[in-house]
Design an enzyme around this catalytic site. Structure first.
Site, PDB file in Angstrom:
ATOM      1  N   ASP A   1       0.839  -1.202   0.000  1.00 32.20           N
ATOM      2  CA  ASP A   1       0.000   0.000   0.000  1.00 32.20           C
ATOM      3  C   ASP A   1       0.872   1.249   0.000  1.00 32.20           C
ATOM      4  OD1 ASP A   1      -2.691  -0.683  -0.158  1.00 32.20           O
ATOM      5  OD2 ASP A   1      -2.864  -1.092   1.983  1.00 32.20           O
TER       6      ASP A   1
ATOM      7  N   SER B   1       2.296  -2.417   4.315  1.00 34.63           N
ATOM      8  CA  SER B   1       2.361  -0.960   4.147  1.00 34.63           C
ATOM      9  C   SER B   1       3.705  -0.577   3.569  1.00 34.63           C
ATOM     10  CB  SER B   1       2.191  -0.263   5.495  1.00 34.63           C
ATOM     11  OG  SER B   1       3.353  -0.435   6.296  1.00 34.63           O
ATOM     12  N   ASP B   2       3.733   0.569   2.905  1.00 35.74           N
ATOM     13  CA  ASP B   2       5.027   1.192   2.658  1.00 35.74           C
ATOM     14  C   ASP B   2       5.586   1.619   4.012  1.00 35.74           C
ATOM     15  OD1 ASP B   2       7.242   2.318   1.435  1.00 35.74           O
ATOM     16  OD2 ASP B   2       6.086   3.376  -0.077  1.00 35.74           O
ATOM     17  N   TRP B   3       6.864   1.956   4.043  1.00 35.47           N
ATOM     18  CA  TRP B   3       7.536   2.229   5.316  1.00 35.47           C
ATOM     19  C   TRP B   3       6.958   3.514   5.939  1.00 35.47           C
ATOM     20  CZ3 TRP B   3       8.304  -2.074   3.567  1.00 35.47           C
ATOM     21  CH2 TRP B   3       9.260  -2.965   4.010  1.00 35.47           C
TER      22      TRP B   3
ATOM     23  N   ALA C   1       3.769   4.153   6.383  1.00 37.79           N
ATOM     24  CA  ALA C   1       2.580   4.588   5.647  1.00 37.79           C
ATOM     25  C   ALA C   1       1.296   4.174   6.352  1.00 37.79           C
ATOM     26  CB  ALA C   1       2.600   4.004   4.230  1.00 37.79           C
TER      27      ALA C   1
END
Length: 864
Positions: free
Chosen positions: A237, A270-272, A274
């Site tokens: 995401d 998730s993206d880091w 996010a």
């Protein structure tokens, strides 16, 4: 052949066997007994889910406490999943990716992302994916955090170079074999950034506001193909919001589409950093918060499960997805490191070179200047900021560090050998030299205010320059003033254009005024790049400069300088250009000026237009190579140079590839995967790229510390709708500088004999065929591109859309017959009222050619 050790032992005790066979198996036995192979199993491609895997996953989850389950859905140590030794679950390793296995030291750096799309080569996409998989295994990596498939809506989006193209069909067709190649090596691909992460500016806060039809037809098909056709096992995401809701807690994206319609069975991470709301993310499909559980943690989720806000079955599903996926790859029963793989890969270098060669795109070749004949070159000048050192990739989390890389300078010098004189100059000064060497009229007055808004009594210092960009001029640990004001005077020595150049630290803000008029403005944002503005001054004219600067952190990092534009280009660059038989100017962007966390300019970085103009004036045989993730401004000098090559970010072997193309060892075959605009203002996204004035909203949430947190959400209206890239140009009848799909060759091709059925049933497969012939004198590659037009549609549709292509390699005079099958989606659009893919019966037009604007073959097909 792979032989299990017991098999070899059994064979050797058998009697009366041919000696050669026995010796073969004796060697196999020695291999089995070697220290490197004892207790290891080879990495495997994922096996299909099965009742046995499902039962094992459920049995492992049943042994976990709720606290352990919640622990598993958050990352640890930045790049790992949690281990639970009690159930035999080790931790699993991740790496940033797209153009190389970045996180764990030096690696092979490939021509990936937009360069991969410029190859228009499905087979190479598979080869690249497999090579990345081997590199990952050699570093014990289980999850590779790529590929990125977001649409290149705008040329200034900072991560376009990581993504693929402006077209959903091209993205979909390239990403599937890439994923298959990568996952065939026993490494999980992670398709990203889901979804509509089409700009870097303010990416944590901005909302991409879009209608469902545009979303489904343009921005989601590559993700859908990755899941449904490529069977990708991980999705990431994005940071941004979509229609006002963060992607990590977006029910429509994560539950309705991804895990619903597309039936995704893998892990949604998730993206880091996010994730913004632990309960909302848990309830709306996020399975794994990375890099650590700041929100989906026991503090937030245990009480939520207890009071029924989050069902424990939802937590179970996340853990099951993680464990089930890991079981399918065999991660729990074998080490990921494969002794057959090399950390330094010679085979990987060959793949990197192939990608660079296939992607380089020839845009201009006036008078057939290229290819150059090495025998006629006695002196060559190689000039420009991208000539040396090598620029293998853009900046940010995809930026792989190669063991070694070949610059344009060294690539050309290596090819030409010792008998050709090679002259090199960067041509432009370093930015810090501009800041330090600006001659102000008197000192610069620097006022440090104890407030963020220039109020209070400032501390005043007199400076000789404004040159603290690379190192702060005060102790970061000291009490920090939160705003600065610099005032100075500058006197022009000559009449003409001067560049005002400024740069500041990450997330800093500044405004630069010249005689009270604002010329530069940088707002607080995650990442920034140097800005510049040309101003006209008369000899002896003095202007007053004022800079208001607001650092985001404790350290002040601001640089500002003014330079007479003709003085930018070094004397040695001009001299070398005049002495050379031919000049190569290597210009464009790099990892500082284009990368994650900030958008880039459409104009070239400061000084480069002046450099190209000066070199072209000194030598009419000037070849320009441009590095970058998409289109950029060339109008100031394009009519003055005979040859232009777009090298994208060519990876570690880029210099070798550039040399082989320029000197004809390889015929250029890259095709534009994006439209190349004349200027930023003509791009169809330009009016809508930033949030509309007055459209900002305030989002109320809870911060990581558990306290209420409000922040401003700019709403990016996708009012360009379906008219992205070539769809806009072909529909309006206007023309970009170079069209989508365009790319020159050293040979010529023709298209003929288009065959398509006159009619067919709506929803059936339509087979189309045509011939491609090499009509020139050298071997080359061409891409036959098939577009579909729907002039009788009830809905408004783009004039044409890419729905098929095939890359063919042809000897001189050779013809190949190409057949492309068009499924129902090739003729469909998303009907929002009916909420389904729809084909309006009637006439469709099949168009075939070598770009979106050159389609000489046409055929009508009526679907009933």
């Amino acid at each position: 052949m792979y032989i299990r050790c017991p098999d070899a032992l059994l064979f050797l005790v058998m009697k009366n066997l041919p000696r050669i066979v026995a010796e073969t198996f004796f060697l196999a036995l020695l291999a089995c007994l070697s220290p490197n192979s004892i207790g290891t199993a080879r990495a495997q491609a994922p096996v299909p889910d099965s009742p046995a895997i499902e039962a094992q996953a459920h049995a492992m989850v049943a042994k976990l406490t709720l606290e352990q389950k919640i622990e598993l859905i958050g990352g640890v140590d930045s790049m790992y999943t949690h281990a639970i030794p009690a159930i035999g679950l080790p931790r699993f390793k991740m790496s940033d990716a797209s153009v190389g296995v970045r996180t764990w030291g030096p690696t092979t750096a490939y021509a990936g992302g937009v360069a991969l799309a410029a190859t228009w080569d499905r087979d190479f996409a598979r080869t690249l994916g497999a090579s990345l998989g081997k590199d990952a295994r050699a570093r014990s990596v289980n999850f590779l955090l790529g590929p990125g498939v977001n649409i290149a809506r705008s040329p200034i989006a900072g991560r376009n170079f990581e993504y693929l193209s402006e077209d959903p069909y091209l993205n979909s067709t390239i990403v599937v074999p890439y994923i298959e190649g990568l996952q065939s090596q026993g490494v999980i691909a992670t398709v990203k950034h889901y979804a509509l992460n089409d700009q870097e500016f303010d990416r944590h806060n901005a909302s991409s506001d879009i209608d469902e039809r545009t979303m489904r037809e343009i921005y989601l098909p590559a993700f859908e193909a990755a899941v449904v056709k490529g069977h990708v096992d991980s999705v990431m995401d994005s940071y941004n919001l979509v229609n006002g809701v963060h992607a990590t807690q977006n029910e429509f994206l994560n539950l309705k589409l991804l895990k619903g319609e597309w039936d995704f069975k893998g892990v949604l991470m998730s993206d880091w950093d996010a994730t913004y709301d632990g309960v909302a993310a848990a309830n709306n499909g996020l399975d794994l918060e990375m890099p650590s559980p700041k929100f989906m943690n026991a503090k937030n989720l245990l009480p939520a499960v207890k009071d029924g806000t989050v069902k424990e079955s939802i937590i179970d599903d996340k853990v099951l997805r993680l464990i089930r996926t890991e079981l399918r790859y065999g991660f729990t029963t074998r080490p990921q490191f494969d002794p057959a793989d090399s950390t330094y890969s010679v085979a990987g270098r060959a793949v990197a070179l192939k990608g660079a060669l296939e992607s380089i795109t020839l845009l201009k070749n006036e008078g057939h200047l290229l290819p150059l004949d090495p025998a006629k070159i006695k002196t060559i000048a190689i000039i420009g900021p991208d000539a040396w050192p090598a620029v293998s990739g853009g900046g940010g989390s995809s930026e792989a560090t190669p063991f070694e890389s070949v610059s344009t300078l060294t690539g050309i010098a290596n090819l030409l050998g010792p008998d050709v004189r090679v002259l090199y100059s960067r041509g432009l000064p370093d930015i810090m030299d501009v800041f330090r060497e600006t001659k102000w009229e008197g000192d610069v007055k620097a006022e440090a205010f104890p407030s963020p808004d220039f109020t209070g009594t400032p501390e005043t210092t007199m400076l000789h320059s404004i040159a603290a960009w690379k190192a702060g001029h005060r102790d970061p640990a000291a009490p920090a003033p939160t705003s600065f004001r610099y005032t100075a005077a500058y006197k022009a020595s000559q009449s003409g254009k001067y560049l005002v150049i400024a740069s500041a630290g990450r997330e800093d803000a500044f405004k630069v005024n010249v005689d009270g008029a604002q010329v530069l403005n940088q707002v607080h944002a995650e990442g920034v790049i140097p800005q510049y503005k040309a101003i006209d001054l008369n000899a002896g004219q003095t202007v007053n400069i004022a800079i208001d600067y607001q650092p985001h952190g404790a350290e002040a990092r601001l640089g500002l300088g003014i330079v007479y534009q003709p003085d930018l280009v070094s004397a040695d660059a001009r001299k070398f250009a005049s002495l050379a038989d031919v000049v190569v100017v290597a210009a464009g962007f790099d990892g500082v000026t284009e990368g994650e966390g900030h958008d880039r300019t459409f104009t070239l970085p400061w000084g480069q237009d002046a450099l190209i103009d000066a070199i072209a004036a000194a030598n009419p045989h000037t070849i320009v190579t441009l590095t970058g993730g998409g289109g950029m401004e060339t109008q100031p000098w394009l009519d003055k140079v005979p040859a232009l090559l777009l090298t994208w970010y060519p990876g570690q072997e880029g210099g070798t590839a550039v040399a082989e193309v320029i000197f004809g060892k390889h015929n250029p075959e890259g095709k534009l995967p994006v439209s190349f605009d004349r200027d930023w203002e003509s791009n169809p996204s330009q009016p809508y790229y930033y949030g509309a004035p007055g459209a900002d909203t305030t989002l109320h949430t809870i911060g990581e510390d558990g306290k209420p947190l409000d922040y401003t959400v700019p709403h990016i209206k996708y009012s360009d709708g379906l008219m992205v890239g070539y769809r806009y140009w072909t529909t309006t009848g206007k023309h970009p500088l170079f069209p989508f799909g365009f790319g020159l060759s050293y040979t010529t091709f023709s298209f003929a004999n288009l065959h398509a059925p006159a009619s067919g049933a709506s929803g059936s497969t339509v087979s189309v065929s045509f011939d491609v012939t090499n009509t020139g004198k050298v071997a080359g590659a061409e891409v036959g591109q098939l577009y579909v037009s729907d002039p009788s549609a009830k809905a408004i549709r783009p004039e044409r859309e890419l729905k098929g292509f095939e890359k063919v390699r042809l000897a001189p005079g050779e013809t190949k017959h190409v057949t492309l099958d068009l499924d129902s989606r090739a003729f469909s659009y998303w009907d929002e009222a009916a909420h389904k893919w729809t084909i309006d019966p009637g006439k469709f037009v099949i168009l075939v050619g070598d770009s979106s604007e050159n389609t000489p073959l046409h055929a009508d097909v009526t679907l009933k």
